[in-house]
Design an enzyme around this catalytic site. Sequence first.
Site, PDB file in Angstrom:
ATOM      1  N   SER A 103      -0.933   2.218   0.403  1.00  0.00           N
ATOM      2  CA  SER A 103      -0.306   1.993   1.587  1.00  0.00           C
ATOM      3  C   SER A 103       1.091   1.557   1.533  1.00  0.00           C
ATOM      4  CB  SER A 103      -1.030   1.399   2.725  1.00  0.00           C
ATOM      5  OG  SER A 103      -2.102   2.199   2.958  1.00  0.00           O
ATOM      6  N   LYS A 146       4.827  -5.233   8.820  1.00  0.00           N
ATOM      7  CA  LYS A 146       3.631  -4.560   9.336  1.00  0.00           C
ATOM      8  C   LYS A 146       2.570  -5.229  10.243  1.00  0.00           C
ATOM      9  CE  LYS A 146       0.398  -1.659   7.089  1.00  0.00           C
ATOM     10  NZ  LYS A 146      -0.541  -1.023   5.699  1.00  0.00           N
ATOM     11  N   SER A 201      -0.648   3.778   5.014  1.00  0.00           N
ATOM     12  CA  SER A 201      -0.656   3.315   6.371  1.00  0.00           C
ATOM     13  C   SER A 201       0.698   2.870   6.775  1.00  0.00           C
ATOM     14  CB  SER A 201      -1.847   2.344   6.412  1.00  0.00           C
ATOM     15  OG  SER A 201      -1.584   1.115   5.819  1.00  0.00           O
TER      16      SER A 201
END
Lengths: 99, 508
Positions: free
Chosen positions: B184, B85, B160
């Site tokens: 997330s 990420k 997210s």
Amino acid sequence: MPSISRDEVAHLARLARLDLEPAELDHLAGQLDQIISAVAQVSEVAADDIPPTSHALPMTNAFRADEPRPSLSAEAALAQAPEAEDGRFRVPQILGEEQ
Amino acid sequence: MTESSLFKRTAAELAEAVAAGEVSAVEVTGAHLDRIAAVDDAETGVHAFLHVNREQALAAAGEVDAKRAAGEQLGPLAGVPLALKDVITTADMPTTAGSKILEGWQPPYDATITRRMREAGIIILGKTNMDEFAMGSSTENSAFGPTRNPWDLDRIPGGSGGGSSAALASFQAPLAIGTDTGGSIRQPAAVTGTVGVKPTYGGVSRYGLIACASSLDQAGPCARTVLDAALLHSVIGGYDPLDATSIQQPVPDVVAAARRGADGDLSGMRIGVVKELGGEGYQAGVERRFGEAVEVLGKLGAEVVEVSCPHFDYALPAYYLILPSEVSSNLARFDAMRYGLRVGDDGSRSAEEVMNATRGAGFGAEAKRRIILGTYALSSGYYDAYYGQAQKVRTLVTRDFEAAFEQVDVLVSPTTPTTAFPIGEKVDDPLAMYKNDLCTIPSNLAGNASASFPCGLAEEDGMPVGLHVMAPVLADDRLYRIGAALEQALVSEWGGPLLDKVPELETA
């Protein structure tokens, strides 16, 4: 019910050092009013005698040994600066002409 | 081995094949890089990656192969590719946190988890898309365009960490890293039919994780199988002196728990269904798959009871006061002076004017909303009514968990109230978007360990549903035992993993 005006949003944006376009101010004022009305539900909970929690797992004084260790070089720290000059960060003027 | 048989395999299988010399780490990495090139187009494909690290990934894989050839002992994930990420710093790749204000920023240091993964021989393929500064539930708040759900490219992959979940579900990587502030990791896992674990707060180092809300943020493992997630968890977890909130205790043996769970025996485990996390607002197909998953856990020997956590109803509003407050403070560091974007520096504007203009130009709509909201909640005159009261609710949510864990070993709920929704549907309706995290937020407030595991497809739309499991602080191993037991039962019922049903993507 709480309410938040366009002028208040503009004031908050100044406090937060955030330029907002007039259209953004219009749009945000309406949305923030809705959000704040929804989150105001927290006031329904009777919690006068409840202590606040700031961190999930309480920890205090996480010490490390006081020993030197390598840190970033000046070159590495400045490598991603918007502008650098003479081994320092170059920033716009901090004081205006009249100051 | 053919290329497709390589990228469809699990991390555990790939590591074993590399260690046995059946395939090289370079071949494994190459197969995944080819897959990325074939399915990840930004305009028409999945768009999971913001940056792909082709040469460096192949070089790192070559080092693993050289170590093996030299007879060195390899770690249990050596040679396995991973999608990272873009909120975790990497000294050899840009790190943007999905924001224009950090476009092209090259961090001067690796995050602790980046370093640990490199040392374990994990191959970082690149950086994955995300909502700006991890604020969102759809990845639509990325400054670099949305990621698409491999189950249906017109739908969101969660957020997210939608880039990480989509990379897994489209076989671009068998492992990924996510970060979870309000859901997330778990919500993207649920809506893509993958596994996502939010470890106990402090269980995985936050050093090098660009902060969203520091008291809530937690990095964790994402994978297609429970065992793979456990293997990754054990690589990244554990005490880090560089993170002042890192727990100075050993990580529970999550790999052993996953292997034990795979035996399919949950006798002796007590599972509580949270009464407050269901009913109105929950999609019928989500509730049906959730109910069936709970029945499966019962059949495997667990004792299932209903548990009430009355303050969970107030977790969402408390979160949307605490989080923006922390965000408004954390994002103050983006001041156009030391790194990141600077606009309007024309020699006549002051530092403050440049700062205001840069932040106005560099932050997206959701970041701005939350900065303003947090500034409001922390304002004098409102502080006690909002931020102070929210912190008290946080205490009450934690107490609900403590009371529940006196009765049961873990709690369960659906991970999300609905399956993945169409891209664009909720992007400018913040309250509707925030409700995606209804079930996941309580664990961030209380800091306990939680995870999402695939439990089938909703009948009405054919989209994946997740089972959410919540365990006490530092009992992360229970998540893996339950998850692995459920996985083996469902995979044998379905005749294969859920992701066997994901549509074939068009390849470039």
